[in-house]
Design an enzyme around this catalytic site. Sequence first.
Site, mmCIF file in Angstrom:
data_model
loop_
_atom_site.group_PDB
_atom_site.id
_atom_site.type_symbol
_atom_site.label_atom_id
_atom_site.label_comp_id
_atom_site.label_asym_id
_atom_site.label_seq_id
_atom_site.Cartn_x
_atom_site.Cartn_y
_atom_site.Cartn_z
ATOM 1 C CB SER A 131 35.423 -64.303 -132.336
ATOM 2 O OG SER A 131 34.188 -64.175 -133.292
ATOM 3 C CD GLN B 244 31.064 -65.705 -131.357
ATOM 4 O OE1 GLN B 244 31.765 -65.286 -132.022
ATOM 5 N NE2 GLN B 244 29.406 -65.559 -131.430
ATOM 6 N N GLY C 149 30.647 -58.528 -118.942
ATOM 7 C CA GLY C 149 30.472 -56.768 -119.384
ATOM 8 C C GLY C 149 30.427 -56.391 -117.821
ATOM 9 N N GLY C 150 32.385 -55.604 -118.449
ATOM 10 C CA GLY C 150 32.495 -54.588 -117.224
ATOM 11 C C GLY C 150 33.204 -55.304 -115.822
ATOM 12 C CB ILE C 151 35.067 -58.902 -115.433
ATOM 13 C CG1 ILE C 151 33.297 -59.425 -115.024
ATOM 14 C CG2 ILE C 151 35.634 -59.682 -114.651
ATOM 15 C CD1 ILE C 151 32.697 -59.307 -114.011
ATOM 16 N NE ARG C 152 36.916 -52.766 -117.878
ATOM 17 C CZ ARG C 152 35.623 -53.759 -119.188
ATOM 18 N NH1 ARG C 152 35.825 -54.995 -118.553
ATOM 19 N NH2 ARG C 152 35.571 -53.684 -119.609
ATOM 20 C CE LYS D 78 29.392 -63.413 -125.398
ATOM 21 N NZ LYS D 78 29.362 -62.282 -126.796
ATOM 22 C CE1 TYR E 3 28.070 -62.928 -133.344
ATOM 23 C CE2 TYR E 3 29.473 -62.520 -133.927
ATOM 24 C CZ TYR E 3 29.001 -62.212 -133.134
ATOM 25 O OH TYR E 3 29.660 -61.125 -132.752
ATOM 26 C CB THR F 189 26.865 -64.427 -130.020
ATOM 27 O OG1 THR F 189 28.080 -65.139 -129.481
ATOM 28 C CG2 THR F 189 26.679 -63.741 -129.825
ATOM 29 N N PRO G 226 34.325 -63.838 -126.573
ATOM 30 C CG PRO G 226 32.835 -64.968 -127.209
ATOM 31 C CD PRO G 226 33.399 -64.658 -125.719
ATOM 32 C CG HIS H 37 28.281 -58.295 -128.280
ATOM 33 N ND1 HIS H 37 27.137 -59.153 -128.842
ATOM 34 C CD2 HIS H 37 29.216 -58.165 -128.953
ATOM 35 C CE1 HIS H 37 28.150 -59.487 -130.113
ATOM 36 N NE2 HIS H 37 29.100 -58.786 -130.014
ATOM 37 N NE ARG I 37 29.125 -53.025 -132.475
ATOM 38 C CZ ARG I 37 29.266 -54.068 -132.450
ATOM 39 N NH1 ARG I 37 30.419 -54.240 -133.665
ATOM 40 N NH2 ARG I 37 28.892 -55.205 -131.711
HETATM 41 C C1 LIG Z 1 35.903 -55.563 -129.957
HETATM 42 C C2 LIG Z 1 35.156 -56.640 -129.491
HETATM 43 C C3 LIG Z 1 34.833 -57.500 -130.306
HETATM 44 C C4 LIG Z 1 33.696 -58.449 -129.832
HETATM 45 N N1 LIG Z 1 34.039 -59.477 -131.019
HETATM 46 C C5 LIG Z 1 32.378 -60.904 -130.130
HETATM 47 C C6 LIG Z 1 32.254 -61.725 -131.268
HETATM 48 O O1 LIG Z 1 33.085 -61.646 -132.094
HETATM 49 N N2 LIG Z 1 31.404 -62.824 -130.724
HETATM 50 C C7 LIG Z 1 30.633 -62.670 -129.153
HETATM 51 O O2 LIG Z 1 29.981 -63.466 -129.336
HETATM 52 N N3 LIG Z 1 30.879 -60.811 -128.957
HETATM 53 C C8 LIG Z 1 31.761 -60.065 -129.385
HETATM 54 N N4 LIG Z 1 32.009 -59.547 -128.057
HETATM 55 C C9 LIG Z 1 31.264 -59.562 -126.206
HETATM 56 C C10 LIG Z 1 32.373 -59.683 -126.057
HETATM 57 O O3 LIG Z 1 31.972 -61.099 -126.504
HETATM 58 C C11 LIG Z 1 31.953 -59.504 -124.265
HETATM 59 O O4 LIG Z 1 30.672 -59.934 -124.090
HETATM 60 C C12 LIG Z 1 31.793 -58.388 -124.332
HETATM 61 O O5 LIG Z 1 33.614 -57.744 -124.449
HETATM 62 C C13 LIG Z 1 31.714 -58.834 -122.551
HETATM 63 O O6 LIG Z 1 32.630 -56.810 -122.093
HETATM 64 P P1 LIG Z 1 33.648 -56.511 -121.311
HETATM 65 O O7 LIG Z 1 34.412 -56.137 -122.337
HETATM 66 O O8 LIG Z 1 33.235 -55.102 -120.496
HETATM 67 O O9 LIG Z 1 34.169 -57.387 -120.905
HETATM 68 C C14 LIG Z 1 33.354 -58.232 -128.662
HETATM 69 C C15 LIG Z 1 33.779 -57.666 -128.387
HETATM 70 C C16 LIG Z 1 34.467 -56.092 -127.874
HETATM 71 C C17 LIG Z 1 34.807 -55.715 -126.759
#
Ligand SMILES: Cc1cc2nc3c(=O)[nH]c(=O)nc-3n(C[C@H](O)[C@H](O)[C@H](O)COP(=O)(O)O)c2cc1C
Length: 361
Positions: free
Chosen positions: A112, A134, A288-291, A232, A136, A162, A83, A256, A171
Amino acid sequence: MAEEPPGGFLTLSDLEEAASKNALEPAWAYVQGGAGEELTMKANREAFQRRTLRPRALVNVETLDLTSTLLGEKVSAPFYVSPTAYQGLLHADAELATARAASSAEILAIFSTISSRSLEDIARAAPKGPRWFQLYFQPEQATTQRLVERAEKAGYTAIVLTVDAPVFGNRDTTILGGFNVSSIPLGNGPDVFPPTHPTAIDQLYHNRSEASATWDTVDQLRTLAHLPILVKGILTSEDAQLALDHGAKGIIVSNHGGRQLDQAQASLDALPEIVETVGANAAVYLDGGIRRGSDILIALAMGAKAVGVGRPVLWALAAGGEAGVARLLSLLKEDLAIAMALTGRRTIAEVDRTLLGTPIQ
Ligand SMILES: Cc1cc2nc3c(=O)[nH]c(=O)nc-3n(C[C@H](O)[C@H](O)[C@H](O)COP(=O)(O)O)c2cc1C
């Protein structure tokens, strides 16, 4: 001159650059940024880069099966769309494009609470799903309840709660990029409390009910929701155990994307203790970091049931809308298939611990 590839990029390697050319600076800063010095954001990638694989040879890999089942739903591969908020910042079709591309590819997508389009419009764009919502927590329990009811009515099949954002992370990159969260329209309308950026210490605590949420709040949610709940943002075995004790059907190991607590552990490094604690009592997911496909294999070999992809989906959306996301999902599947063939694994069930080599020190 080579023709422009469908989706706006050719490989997983030129995706990020293609996206950067299309996105406006404040939105790009919001997507790319992590918290603080972005140590956790970098650690998420480095944790994968340290791992190695033990390939097996001379296995007949003529036929591969990447399919998996997530909470009873069949998907074409064991990765999903994480999300992410405000997808309208990257493309006019926003979450509708992501939903369509994921559903056509039979890939699970999670949307989200703070989406640019309403959860109902997202569901209508790709009625077949599969899709999870997802959540909040909102300042009023009644609004949280309405959101859950709306998601259930619109055919979402799980609630992903989450829990790593009682306040939003600090940030700096996003602030320096000129991104202002308060001016972004919210698709889910008045049921969602507009997030604020913590520019003043009193806003931190007074504007978000999540700062007061506890495991009791999760119990309350369980009484409201008919759908299975996944939690999450778990990074410790203690919280994984609590999530199980409070009825979670799945646990998503996540920091996150490094956007919340800087210097939190990389999600891959947190995975082993959580997998050990949870055992067969629930499914463990990771993001997190899956590419690349090899990242997916590593996380699965370490015990994750499936992995989430965050930023790359936003890059793909910026690069080419629905066609961009479709291309990303297809390239990721192809990369996973190649990694499976080269390690002698024909099915997801064959991805086990014996695939893991000695980590690079
Ligand atoms: C721009 C952005 C917005 C995000 N918004 C949400 C959100 O609204 N809710 C949430 O649970 N996680 C949010 N996340 C976290 C993602 O769900 C996820 O945990 C994270 O992007 C995974 O890492 P990656 O970007 O390295 O793949 C957000 C991430 C990014 C980059």
